[in-house]
Design a protein around this motif. Sequence first.
Motif, PDB file in Angstrom:
ATOM      1  N   GLN A 123      13.839  14.031   3.278  1.00 21.49           N
ATOM      2  CA  GLN A 123      12.947  13.352   4.208  1.00 21.49           C
ATOM      3  C   GLN A 123      11.638  14.139   4.268  1.00 21.49           C
ATOM      4  O   GLN A 123      11.654  15.373   4.256  1.00 21.49           O
ATOM      5  CB  GLN A 123      13.635  13.368   5.569  1.00 21.49           C
ATOM      6  CG  GLN A 123      13.140  12.355   6.530  1.00 21.49           C
ATOM      7  CD  GLN A 123      13.975  12.411   7.796  1.00 21.49           C
ATOM      8  OE1 GLN A 123      13.519  13.002   8.754  1.00 21.49           O
ATOM      9  NE2 GLN A 123      15.166  11.840   7.782  1.00 21.49           N
ATOM     10  N   ALA A 124      10.512  13.453   4.327  1.00 20.35           N
ATOM     11  CA  ALA A 124       9.211  14.121   4.349  1.00 20.35           C
ATOM     12  C   ALA A 124       8.242  13.352   5.235  1.00 20.35           C
ATOM     13  O   ALA A 124       8.470  12.191   5.571  1.00 20.35           O
ATOM     14  CB  ALA A 124       8.654  14.224   2.929  1.00 20.35           C
ATOM     15  N   ILE A 125       7.154  14.018   5.571  1.00 19.90           N
ATOM     16  CA  ILE A 125       6.047  13.400   6.306  1.00 19.90           C
ATOM     17  C   ILE A 125       4.822  13.456   5.393  1.00 19.90           C
ATOM     18  O   ILE A 125       4.535  14.495   4.800  1.00 19.90           O
ATOM     19  CB  ILE A 125       5.755  14.154   7.623  1.00 19.90           C
ATOM     20  CG1 ILE A 125       6.970  14.155   8.541  1.00 19.90           C
ATOM     21  CG2 ILE A 125       4.523  13.587   8.320  1.00 19.90           C
ATOM     22  CD1 ILE A 125       7.339  12.793   9.093  1.00 19.90           C
ATOM     23  N   VAL A 126       4.109  12.354   5.303  1.00 18.13           N
ATOM     24  CA  VAL A 126       2.922  12.302   4.450  1.00 18.13           C
ATOM     25  C   VAL A 126       1.797  13.085   5.120  1.00 18.13           C
ATOM     26  O   VAL A 126       1.401  12.780   6.247  1.00 18.13           O
ATOM     27  CB  VAL A 126       2.489  10.838   4.194  1.00 18.13           C
ATOM     28  CG1 VAL A 126       1.197  10.790   3.394  1.00 18.13           C
ATOM     29  CG2 VAL A 126       3.591  10.066   3.498  1.00 18.13           C
ATOM     30  N   ALA A 127       1.317  14.127   4.435  1.00 17.97           N
ATOM     31  CA  ALA A 127       0.181  14.905   4.934  1.00 17.97           C
ATOM     32  C   ALA A 127      -1.095  14.107   4.689  1.00 17.97           C
ATOM     33  O   ALA A 127      -1.930  13.970   5.572  1.00 17.97           O
ATOM     34  CB  ALA A 127       0.117  16.267   4.250  1.00 17.97           C
ATOM     35  N   VAL A 170       3.034  15.538   0.606  1.00 17.30           N
ATOM     36  CA  VAL A 170       4.033  15.449   1.665  1.00 17.30           C
ATOM     37  C   VAL A 170       4.452  16.840   2.139  1.00 17.30           C
ATOM     38  O   VAL A 170       4.329  17.828   1.422  1.00 17.30           O
ATOM     39  CB  VAL A 170       5.283  14.663   1.195  1.00 17.30           C
ATOM     40  CG1 VAL A 170       4.929  13.227   0.862  1.00 17.30           C
ATOM     41  CG2 VAL A 170       5.961  15.345   0.023  1.00 17.30           C
ATOM     42  N   LEU A 171       4.973  16.885   3.369  1.00 23.53           N
ATOM     43  CA  LEU A 171       5.524  18.098   3.959  1.00 23.53           C
ATOM     44  C   LEU A 171       6.990  17.840   4.277  1.00 23.53           C
ATOM     45  O   LEU A 171       7.340  16.800   4.842  1.00 23.53           O
ATOM     46  CB  LEU A 171       4.771  18.467   5.238  1.00 23.53           C
ATOM     47  CG  LEU A 171       3.284  18.754   5.081  1.00 23.53           C
ATOM     48  CD1 LEU A 171       2.628  18.910   6.441  1.00 23.53           C
ATOM     49  CD2 LEU A 171       3.072  20.003   4.233  1.00 23.53           C
ATOM     50  N   TYR A 172       7.842  18.796   3.945  1.00 23.70           N
ATOM     51  CA  TYR A 172       9.286  18.634   4.123  1.00 23.70           C
ATOM     52  C   TYR A 172       9.819  19.325   5.379  1.00 23.70           C
ATOM     53  O   TYR A 172      10.996  19.217   5.693  1.00 23.70           O
ATOM     54  CB  TYR A 172      10.025  19.179   2.895  1.00 23.70           C
ATOM     55  CG  TYR A 172       9.742  18.367   1.655  1.00 23.70           C
ATOM     56  CD1 TYR A 172      10.380  17.159   1.437  1.00 23.70           C
ATOM     57  CD2 TYR A 172       8.813  18.806   0.710  1.00 23.70           C
ATOM     58  CE1 TYR A 172      10.113  16.406   0.311  1.00 23.70           C
ATOM     59  CE2 TYR A 172       8.543  18.063  -0.419  1.00 23.70           C
ATOM     60  CZ  TYR A 172       9.198  16.865  -0.609  1.00 23.70           C
ATOM     61  OH  TYR A 172       8.928  16.112  -1.730  1.00 23.70           O
ATOM     62  N   GLY A 173       8.979  20.072   6.078  1.00 29.06           N
ATOM     63  CA  GLY A 173       9.451  20.809   7.244  1.00 29.06           C
ATOM     64  C   GLY A 173      10.144  22.108   6.860  1.00 29.06           C
ATOM     65  O   GLY A 173      10.797  22.735   7.691  1.00 29.06           O
ATOM     66  N   MET A 174      10.017  22.495   5.599  1.00 29.59           N
ATOM     67  CA  MET A 174      10.625  23.737   5.103  1.00 29.59           C
ATOM     68  C   MET A 174       9.544  24.593   4.444  1.00 29.59           C
ATOM     69  O   MET A 174       9.797  25.281   3.472  1.00 29.59           O
ATOM     70  CB  MET A 174      11.704  23.433   4.061  1.00 29.59           C
ATOM     71  CG  MET A 174      12.801  22.529   4.535  1.00 29.59           C
ATOM     72  SD  MET A 174      14.001  22.200   3.228  1.00 29.59           S
ATOM     73  CE  MET A 174      12.984  21.547   1.924  1.00 29.59           C
ATOM     74  N   ASP A 225       0.812  -1.213   0.000  1.00 31.59           N
ATOM     75  CA  ASP A 225       0.000   0.000   0.000  1.00 31.59           C
ATOM     76  C   ASP A 225       0.846   1.263   0.000  1.00 31.59           C
ATOM     77  O   ASP A 225       1.990   1.271   0.443  1.00 31.59           O
ATOM     78  CB  ASP A 225      -0.906   0.014   1.231  1.00 31.59           C
ATOM     79  CG  ASP A 225      -1.932  -1.101   1.193  1.00 31.59           C
ATOM     80  OD1 ASP A 225      -2.243  -1.576   0.087  1.00 31.59           O
ATOM     81  OD2 ASP A 225      -2.410  -1.495   2.271  1.00 31.59           O
ATOM     82  N   LYS A 226       0.213   2.344  -0.485  1.00 34.71           N
ATOM     83  CA  LYS A 226       0.846   3.663  -0.408  1.00 34.71           C
ATOM     84  C   LYS A 226       0.994   4.054   1.063  1.00 34.71           C
ATOM     85  O   LYS A 226       0.336   3.492   1.933  1.00 34.71           O
ATOM     86  CB  LYS A 226       0.010   4.689  -1.161  1.00 34.71           C
ATOM     87  CG  LYS A 226       0.081   4.537  -2.664  1.00 34.71           C
ATOM     88  CD  LYS A 226      -0.599   5.674  -3.369  1.00 34.71           C
ATOM     89  CE  LYS A 226      -2.048   5.703  -2.985  1.00 34.71           C
ATOM     90  NZ  LYS A 226      -2.891   6.578  -3.715  1.00 34.71           N
ATOM     91  N   PRO A 227       1.828   5.039   1.352  1.00 40.46           N
ATOM     92  CA  PRO A 227       2.067   5.409   2.752  1.00 40.46           C
ATOM     93  C   PRO A 227       0.836   6.022   3.412  1.00 40.46           C
ATOM     94  O   PRO A 227      -0.022   6.598   2.753  1.00 40.46           O
ATOM     95  CB  PRO A 227       3.197   6.437   2.645  1.00 40.46           C
ATOM     96  CG  PRO A 227       3.046   7.016   1.283  1.00 40.46           C
ATOM     97  CD  PRO A 227       2.555   5.887   0.424  1.00 40.46           C
ATOM     98  N   ASP A 228       0.778   5.891   4.723  1.00 40.18           N
ATOM     99  CA  ASP A 228      -0.320   6.440   5.516  1.00 40.18           C
ATOM    100  C   ASP A 228      -0.014   7.859   5.960  1.00 40.18           C
ATOM    101  O   ASP A 228       1.148   8.282   6.008  1.00 40.18           O
ATOM    102  CB  ASP A 228      -0.549   5.572   6.762  1.00 40.18           C
ATOM    103  CG  ASP A 228      -1.001   4.167   6.411  1.00 40.18           C
ATOM    104  OD1 ASP A 228      -1.771   4.020   5.443  1.00 40.18           O
ATOM    105  OD2 ASP A 228      -0.582   3.218   7.109  1.00 40.18           O
ATOM    106  N   GLU A 229      -1.063   8.577   6.326  1.00 39.40           N
ATOM    107  CA  GLU A 229      -0.910   9.926   6.861  1.00 39.40           C
ATOM    108  C   GLU A 229       0.006   9.893   8.078  1.00 39.40           C
ATOM    109  O   GLU A 229      -0.109   9.029   8.941  1.00 39.40           O
ATOM    110  CB  GLU A 229      -2.288  10.465   7.255  1.00 39.40           C
ATOM    111  CG  GLU A 229      -2.259  11.864   7.803  1.00 39.40           C
ATOM    112  CD  GLU A 229      -3.647  12.374   8.143  1.00 39.40           C
ATOM    113  OE1 GLU A 229      -3.737  13.188   9.079  1.00 39.40           O
ATOM    114  OE2 GLU A 229      -4.616  11.950   7.498  1.00 39.40           O
TER     115      GLU A 229
END
Length: 178
Positions: free
Chosen positions: A120-124, A133-137, A80-84
Amino acid sequence: MINKPMGNKRRMLLLLIVVMVQVLFLSGIAGSYYAVGWFGTEIKIKTIPVDPRDFLYGDYVTLSYEISVLKPSLWKESGDKPDEGERVYVALKPAANGIYEAVGVYRSKPAVSPDQAVLQAIVAYSWEESIHVLYGMERYYVPEGTGKELENQASNMIVRVKIASWGQARISGLEAMK
């Protein structure tokens, strides 16, 4: 009474050790931020800045990157694709114009060629048509009074980003697209 001075010395030594650990920890945090600038590889990403003011911190630009919305075909992991909220790694490769584009999304940091970079990112959130995704920048503070001017140049902005080999990234500047 003979043991009392020895107990005070131990307490002082323990206190000194605790203070030194705290100083080393805070120095490490500050040092890692500056080390990105010293040792990081610089890449360029196309962006669209908006929302130029914060009453407490002054002018800033909220950045939305072209590489923040990824096609599902870039997902290179099985299943599966990544989760939030999941941490992912986005592999980037420079296009002919020097601006980096996403070429893959992974759960663990991939090995890439020397001309590529990994953010590196976080899946929104993710759904059938895209992975956001969010990169923190996404927020960049600018000199007082320049936020509105940057907002007006939104369609021609490029962000210079330094990426350290350990994955930490920071914005090193904004420039007009040529």
